[in-house]
Design a protein around this motif. Structure first.
Motif, short mmCIF file in Angstrom:
data_model
loop_
_atom_site.label_atom_id
_atom_site.label_comp_id
_atom_site.label_asym_id
_atom_site.label_seq_id
_atom_site.Cartn_x
_atom_site.Cartn_y
_atom_site.Cartn_z
N ASP A 1 -6.08 34.02 25.39
CA ASP A 1 -6.39 35.03 24.37
C ASP A 1 -6.57 36.39 25.00
N ALA B 1 -11.53 38.96 21.07
CA ALA B 1 -10.11 38.60 21.10
C ALA B 1 -9.33 39.42 20.07
N SER C 1 -7.94 45.59 20.48
CA SER C 1 -9.19 44.96 20.06
C SER C 1 -10.21 46.04 19.71
N THR D 1 -8.54 39.32 25.46
CA THR D 1 -9.94 39.71 25.28
C THR D 1 -10.25 40.84 26.26
#
Length: 578
Positions: free
Chosen positions: A303, A283, A113, A305
């Motif tokens: 998700d 996410a 991410s 994250t």
């Protein structure tokens, strides 16, 4: 791999990143095993960027599952510049974000991410004034001042991403442990965190009820539902000290931005208070496809994250509450100790600072009327900074009363150095509050305990001749012959009934809410002149005649306009405090 904009899982493609580098230590060729028939690309020792010359691609569904594999084959260059394979080829497999040696792609993780990669938030809790009434002293039926006890606070955050914020209370003794979501924190540096959820169009939102027992946003829990903007409703002000109350103190500069009150009435919610923050829009995502079997989730199907981060309130303060209280005590004592020697209601006059009052028993009905009782001294110019009250041990016994059943101020009771714990006209006990420390100079039988301090000695009362000189005889004239206190000693720093002594005392201070205590030392030094000739006084000022001795009572004050007064205690005793 670089995804295209196709959102169809069956047809979406990804192209090999043309900026990807390949490093080798000998001549080699690299080929795409996922593209049968594609021509290999030659590599020279060092770093190569071979993909700038091709448009190799694969289905996105392959990239996010099995990955795409490249074969790197060492070669030697033959006589005709034809590469000849040497040994086995090395396999490198790439997923959406990273590549790894071998036939398997690296796992997709939160490290992929871009938001999380550089997200290192910080949070600081700025604190303002501490409302620490602790006791409901007035005995009236008006609002209980303890209901608002707590500390004014305001969060400031630094973050590379906007954040959701959860306020959490855990391990609160005698309180409620819970968590509640508040407004988001803004992206950027030095951002004051908003807690007030009310808006001009949502006047029925009850912030206090919404934030539970540990946080107060407004003083009044009952927010009107009549369309009035609760943020400007005069009947429902901020739970923090009102602006006028901040303005009445030197603490005016301490009010935090977006101020709220952390409650400490009945339970210390500050100790268990923290905020948990999570980066928004963090996410892991790649391409435009909404996958039926989402590859960007964890083992629980959630998700991927950024992990949330927590900040304990007590660890996020520039200084602890108890450090702030120690500073409060120091500033309160900054003017030194002193007593209002001329009784004008002000202990800041010339000669007041450092002076200690020696108190004489003034009750006519008391059998010890006119005798020395105690010394006492107050603080010069004590004024509030952050703490509404500073509770202190006035009688120097090392204890400050705490129980609500034993909360009457006055001598030996819980006393506030600022005398602000109760301030309304209806306060029944307000006049009982004292702002001095003191120590008795006599024992239970009312005999002096500091040597001969308190004993007058002018002449020999046993001789009644007119020619007898007014000379001390080493016996106290103001005690009966049968009283043990009549005898004097030379072992107390003075000859006969004179005395001189100095004692160090430890004074205990406490905030009463957060368990903060501080002790400071004061030295009381005293001189006693048994024939009352200190300062401008002489023995005959006290009405002593030949053979009569001193049998009258000591008096606390001089006459009008400073006229000399027989028995004035200041002619016998002088004490100082440091």
């Amino acid at each position: 791999m670089v995804p295209d904009d196709d959102d169809d899982e069956m047809t979406a493609m990804a192209m090999v990143n043309q900026d990807m580098e390949v490093g080798v230590n000998m001549p080699a060729i690299i080929s795409a095993t996922f593209m049968p028939g594609s021509s290999p690309i030659g590599l020279v020792p060092g770093e190569n960027m071979p993909f700038q010359y091709v448009s190799w691609s694969a289905l996105q569904s392959m990239v996010v599952t099995s990955g795409v594999t490249f074969a790197v084959q060492p070669v030697e260059i033959g006589a005709n510049q034809v590469p000849l394979p040497i040994g086995d080829a090395s396999l490198v497999t790439c997923g959406p974000f990273e590549c790894a040696d071998g036939p398997m792609p690296p796992p997709i993780s939160i490290a992929d991410s871009p938001v999380c990669a550089g997200w290192m938030p910080e949070a600081m809790l700025n604190v303002g004034l501490v409302d620490n009434d602790v006791f409901d002293l007035d005995g009236d039926t008006a609002a209980d001042p303890l209901a608002t006890d707590g500390i004014d606070a305001g969060w400031v955050t630094d973050s590379t991403a906007a954040m959701t914020v959860k306020h959490k209370f855990s391990g609160v003794e005698d309180g409620t442990n819970y968590d509640v979501a508040g407004p988001d924190a803004s992206k950027g540096s030095d951002k004051a965190l908003k807690l007030d959820k009310a808006t001009a169009t949502a006047s029925t939102w009850n912030d206090n009820e919404g934030y539970g027992a540990g946080i107060q946003i407004r003083m009044n829990d009952d927010v009107a539902a009549d369309g009035t903007d609760p943020r400007t409703d005069a009947a429902n002000p901020s739970a923090c000290y009102a602006a006028s109350e901040y303005g009445e103190t030197i603490g005016a500069n301490h009010r935090p931005a977006n101020c709220f009150r952390v409650v400490a009435n009945g339970a210390n919610y500050l100790d268990g208070y923290s905020i948990e923050v999570a980066a928004k829009d963090s996410a892991v995502a790649w391409g435009m496809v909404e996958w039926e079997d989402n590859p960007f989730v964890d083992a629980e199907g959630e998700d991927l994250t950024c992990d949330s981060m927590s900040f304990m309130a007590s660890d996020s303060m520039e200084a602890s509450v108890c450090d702030l209280f120690a500073d409060e005590v120091d500033q309160a004592l900054g003017g030194g100790w002193g007593h209002d020697m001329n009784n004008d209601g002000d202990n800041t006059d010339s000669g007041d600072k450092g002076s200690v009052q020696v108190v004489v028993q003034a009750e006519a009905a008391d059998p010890n009327v006119g005798k020395v009782e105690m010394w006492r001294v107050g603080v010069v110019r004590a004024s509030m900074d952050r703490f509404k009250t500073v509770w202190f041990d006035d009688d120097l016994d090392g204890k400050i009363r705490k129980s609500s059943s034993d909360s009457t101020p006055g001598m030996g009771g819980p006393n506030d150095l600022y005398d602000l714990a109760e301030t309304t006209a209806s306060d029944e006990n307000k006049t009982a509050n004292i702002t001095v420390i003191w120590k008795s100079l006599v024992d239970r039988d009312h005999d002096p305990v500091m040597g001969d301090f308190g004993k007058a000695d002018f002449d020999d009362q046993d001789t009644d001749t007119a020619t007898d000189a007014d000379e001390p005889d080493g016996k106290a004239d103001n005690y009966a012959s049968a009283d043990d206190a009549k005898a004097c000693t030379d072992d107390d720093g003075g000859d006969g009934c004179d005395a001189m002594w100095s004692e160090d005392y430890e004074v205990l201070f406490a905030d009463g809410l957060f368990g903060c205590e501080a002790t400071r030392m004061v030295t009381i030094s005293c001189e006693w002149d048994a024939d009352g000739e200190l300062g401008r006084y002489r023995a005959d000022d006290h009405g002593v005649t030949q053979g009569a001795g001193f049998v009258a009572a000591f008096v606390q004050n001089e006459g009008a306009d400073g006229a000399r007064a027989a028995g004035y205690i200041g002619a016998f005793a002088q004490c100082t405090a440091k």
